[in-house]
Enzyme design. Structure first.
Site, short mmCIF file in Angstrom:
data_model
loop_
_atom_site.label_atom_id
_atom_site.label_comp_id
_atom_site.label_asym_id
_atom_site.label_seq_id
_atom_site.Cartn_x
_atom_site.Cartn_y
_atom_site.Cartn_z
N LYS A 21 0.86 -1.21 0.00
CA LYS A 21 0.00 0.00 0.00
C LYS A 21 0.88 1.25 0.00
O LYS A 21 0.68 2.17 -0.79
CB LYS A 21 -0.89 0.00 1.24
CG LYS A 21 -1.57 1.33 1.53
CD LYS A 21 -2.46 1.29 2.74
CE LYS A 21 -1.75 1.57 4.02
NZ LYS A 21 -1.47 2.99 4.31
N ASN A 22 1.91 1.25 0.87
CA ASN A 22 2.71 2.46 1.06
C ASN A 22 3.73 2.69 -0.04
O ASN A 22 4.46 3.68 -0.02
CB ASN A 22 3.37 2.44 2.44
CG ASN A 22 2.33 2.55 3.54
OD1 ASN A 22 1.15 2.83 3.26
ND2 ASN A 22 2.73 2.31 4.76
N CYS A 114 -5.36 11.33 12.88
CA CYS A 114 -6.06 10.04 12.86
C CYS A 114 -5.81 9.37 14.21
O CYS A 114 -5.20 9.96 15.10
CB CYS A 114 -5.57 9.19 11.70
SG CYS A 114 -3.85 8.75 11.89
N ARG A 119 -0.33 13.91 13.11
CA ARG A 119 0.22 13.79 11.75
C ARG A 119 0.25 15.13 10.99
O ARG A 119 -0.39 15.30 9.97
CB ARG A 119 -0.53 12.71 10.97
CG ARG A 119 -0.46 11.40 11.75
CD ARG A 119 -1.06 10.25 11.05
NE ARG A 119 -0.17 9.76 10.00
CZ ARG A 119 -0.48 8.70 9.25
NH1 ARG A 119 -1.60 8.07 9.43
NH2 ARG A 119 0.36 8.29 8.30
N ASP A 301 5.06 0.57 11.95
CA ASP A 301 3.90 -0.16 11.44
C ASP A 301 3.89 -1.62 11.87
O ASP A 301 2.89 -2.31 11.69
CB ASP A 301 3.84 -0.08 9.92
CG ASP A 301 3.44 1.32 9.47
OD1 ASP A 301 3.54 1.61 8.27
OD2 ASP A 301 3.06 2.12 10.34
N ARG A 394 -8.39 -1.35 4.57
CA ARG A 394 -7.68 -0.25 3.90
C ARG A 394 -6.31 -0.73 3.42
O ARG A 394 -5.76 -0.22 2.47
CB ARG A 394 -7.48 0.91 4.88
CG ARG A 394 -8.71 1.75 5.12
CD ARG A 394 -8.35 2.92 6.01
NE ARG A 394 -7.06 3.45 5.61
CZ ARG A 394 -6.10 3.82 6.47
NH1 ARG A 394 -6.30 3.71 7.76
NH2 ARG A 394 -4.95 4.29 6.04
C1 EPZ Z 1 4.07 6.86 6.30
O1 EPZ Z 1 3.25 7.84 6.90
C2 EPZ Z 1 3.21 5.61 6.20
N1 EPZ Z 1 2.05 5.88 5.35
C3 EPZ Z 1 2.76 5.20 7.60
O2 EPZ Z 1 2.01 3.99 7.48
C4 EPZ Z 1 4.00 4.93 8.46
O3 EPZ Z 1 3.59 4.62 9.78
C5 EPZ Z 1 4.90 6.17 8.46
O4 EPZ Z 1 5.22 6.56 7.11
C6 EPZ Z 1 6.19 5.94 9.23
O5 EPZ Z 1 6.91 4.90 8.64
C7 EPZ Z 1 2.22 5.87 4.01
O6 EPZ Z 1 3.30 5.67 3.50
C8 EPZ Z 1 0.99 6.13 3.19
P1 EPZ Z 1 5.97 10.25 8.50
P2 EPZ Z 1 3.76 9.37 6.97
O7 EPZ Z 1 5.79 11.53 7.76
O8 EPZ Z 1 4.50 9.73 5.74
C9 EPZ Z 1 5.77 13.35 12.05
C10 EPZ Z 1 0.08 2.68 7.58
O9 EPZ Z 1 -0.58 2.11 8.45
N2 EPZ Z 1 5.70 14.38 10.98
O10 EPZ Z 1 7.24 9.49 8.33
O11 EPZ Z 1 2.59 10.21 7.36
C11 EPZ Z 1 4.49 12.55 12.12
O12 EPZ Z 1 3.53 13.23 12.90
C12 EPZ Z 1 0.62 4.06 7.83
O13 EPZ Z 1 0.34 2.18 6.47
C13 EPZ Z 1 5.74 15.73 11.33
O14 EPZ Z 1 5.80 16.07 12.51
O15 EPZ Z 1 4.77 9.27 8.18
C14 EPZ Z 1 4.94 11.27 12.76
O16 EPZ Z 1 5.03 11.48 14.15
C15 EPZ Z 1 0.39 4.50 9.25
N3 EPZ Z 1 5.67 16.66 10.34
C16 EPZ Z 1 6.35 11.08 12.21
O17 EPZ Z 1 6.76 12.37 11.72
C17 EPZ Z 1 5.58 16.32 9.02
O18 EPZ Z 1 5.55 17.22 8.16
C18 EPZ Z 1 6.43 10.06 11.07
O19 EPZ Z 1 5.67 10.56 10.03
C19 EPZ Z 1 5.55 14.95 8.69
C20 EPZ Z 1 5.62 13.99 9.68
#
Ligand code: EPZ
Length: 414
Positions: A21-22, A114, A119, A301, A394
């Protein structure tokens, strides 16, 4: 829709893993960078991907699916993403970088937080501003205007989505961009590889520093979505939960090295080029100290999976430190406790003492947490009802049927 699971059946056999998915979501977002045809093979038929396809279609892209292949072509008719579709999945944020790169503007309603955390998107937006793009956020809608110009930008955190958006913004930018402290998850690297196949000039693939030379245009490509490493870990966890011998095929073992290493010191495992066999007869005492962090460390994850494994381990203590999302422990700790699990949560740390689990009625809070509850149900004695499995759909294609094919007693009830 619920899953009804009667624990106790051992699992045996082979199960193939679908595309990730990701990985599919950022590749679909990147299709906006060209009007030429993009063909994605091994593209999973799961809710989030279908919603992302609907979002692209609503903005003008021609998209058709034939089995696991998705064909995308044409340009956008609008850069205003419709709120109803954009807020269906967080992955919709992944059209941001490509749309700004190609059309120099976007209006993108955000899904907001969420179950696992707030996020925010500050890293994405600060990066676009560093490229000279004007960014205005109001009423949970992001308005961007401007032509991205090459720059140097250090990400304060190795955000997966921000890396994907900023790489897409940089490949058509005017001039050269240096992005540092970028994410290196396999799904991010797959996007970088696809962009290079489309004619992008990116140096440092898979590294934390990327050197991107903006080009005038990109062309179409045929590209394989990589196997889903989290689904792979889910099937391995199911074998541990139920006992038995399971071979997970069509996977990429090197993408989940940390998780496989954790299992291989506790169970008989055999790792092949694109398959992993695990044989589980007894439960280990514990899983030690788990700290989630960006790739290549323990993936957040997979955290809910190991919480369940620890919950039914043999009386030992496991500690999980969830360092990525501020609210990713409590829900499953509460639900597993209904099954007899001994879990205490203090902010972002969970302490789990293995014990016998009993079937109960539990509710999914998010996609990966839901999978964790299914794993616990496979181990628990008696009947477990996992409620509201729409979260699970999902990210998993026919999870119940896949587990049933391995011998699990799991039914779907509407
Ligand atoms: C991706 O989400 C994945 N989703 C997530 O999988 C996964 O948990 C995550 O990466 C971490 O590996 C997809 O790829 C669609 P991040 P993403 O930006 O990109 C903070 C699933 O179940 N952050 O690496 O949203 C954020 O709040 C999902 O498949 C900021 O603060 O993750 C979090 O605490 C769940 N500011 C941390 O970084 C920003 O601008 C990691 O977020 C961006 C992120």
């Amino acid at each position: 829709m619920d899953y009804i699971i009667n624990g106790g059946n051992r699992l045996n056999g082979e199960i193939a893993v679908c595309g990730a998915k990701n990985c599919a979501l950022p590749l679909l977002g990147a299709s906006i960078l060209t009007d030429e045809e993009i063909i994605l093979r091994n593209c999973p038929q799961i809710v989030d991907v279908e919603n992302m396809i609907a979002l692209l279609q609503s903005m003008g892209k021609k998209v058709k699916r034939q089995g696991d292949s998705v064909y995308i072509s044409g340009g956008l008719a609008t850069t205003n993403a419709p709120k109803t579709l954009a807020t269906l999945l967080r992955g919709s944020a992944l059209i941001l970088g490509s749309t700004v790169a190609r059309y120099h503007q976007i209006e993108l309603p955000l899904p907001g937080g969420c179950a696992i955390g707030s996020r925010p998107m500050d890293i994405h937006l600060l990066g676009l501003e560093a490229m000279g793009v004007t960014v205005v956020s109001c009423d949970e809608v992001i308005h961007c205007n401007g032509v991205p110009v090459g720059t140097e930008y250090n990400m304060r955190f190795a955000s997966v989505g921000a890396t994907e958006n900023l790489v897409c913004a940089a490949v058509l930018a005017k001039g050269d961009t240096v992005l540092t402290n970028v994410a290196t998850e396999p799904e991010v690297v797959a996007l970088e590889e696809m962009l290079v196949c489309m004619g992008a000039q990116i140096d440092g693939l898979g590294k934390t520093e990327l050197y991107i030379k903006g080009v005038n245009s990109l062309h179409g490509v045929e590209f394989d979505v990589i196997p889903d490493r989290i689904v792979t870990a889910t099937y391995l966890s199911a074998a541990v939960a139920a006992g038995g011998k399971v071979t997970v095929t069509d996977c990429c073992p090197s993408h989940l090295g940390v998780f496989v290493n954790m299992l291989s010191t506790r169970f008989k495992t055999k790792v092949y080029d694109n398959a992993i066999t695990l044989q589980a007869d007894n439960q280990p005492s514990d899983y030690g100290k788990i700290i989630t962090a960006p790739y290549p460390f323990f993936p957040t994850d997979m955290q809910s999976l190991v919480m369940s494994l620890a919950a039914f381990s043999d009386r030992g203590t496991t500690v999980i430190n969830e360092r990525l999302f501020e609210n990713r422990l409590q829900h499953n700790a509460n639900e597993l406790s209904k099954m007899g699990a001994k879990i205490s949560v203090d902010k972002n740390k969970a302490k789990i003492t293995g014990s016998k689990l009993y079937g109960a009625k539990v509710k999914t809070g998010d996609l990966r947490g839901g999978a964790g509850l299914v794993i616990a149900g496979l181990n628990a004695s008696g009947t477990t009802v996992v409620q509201d499995v729409s979260h699970i759909n999902r990210g998993y294609f026919n999870l119940a049927e896949s587990l049933r094919n391995l011998g699990a007693d799991i039914k779907v009830s509407n």
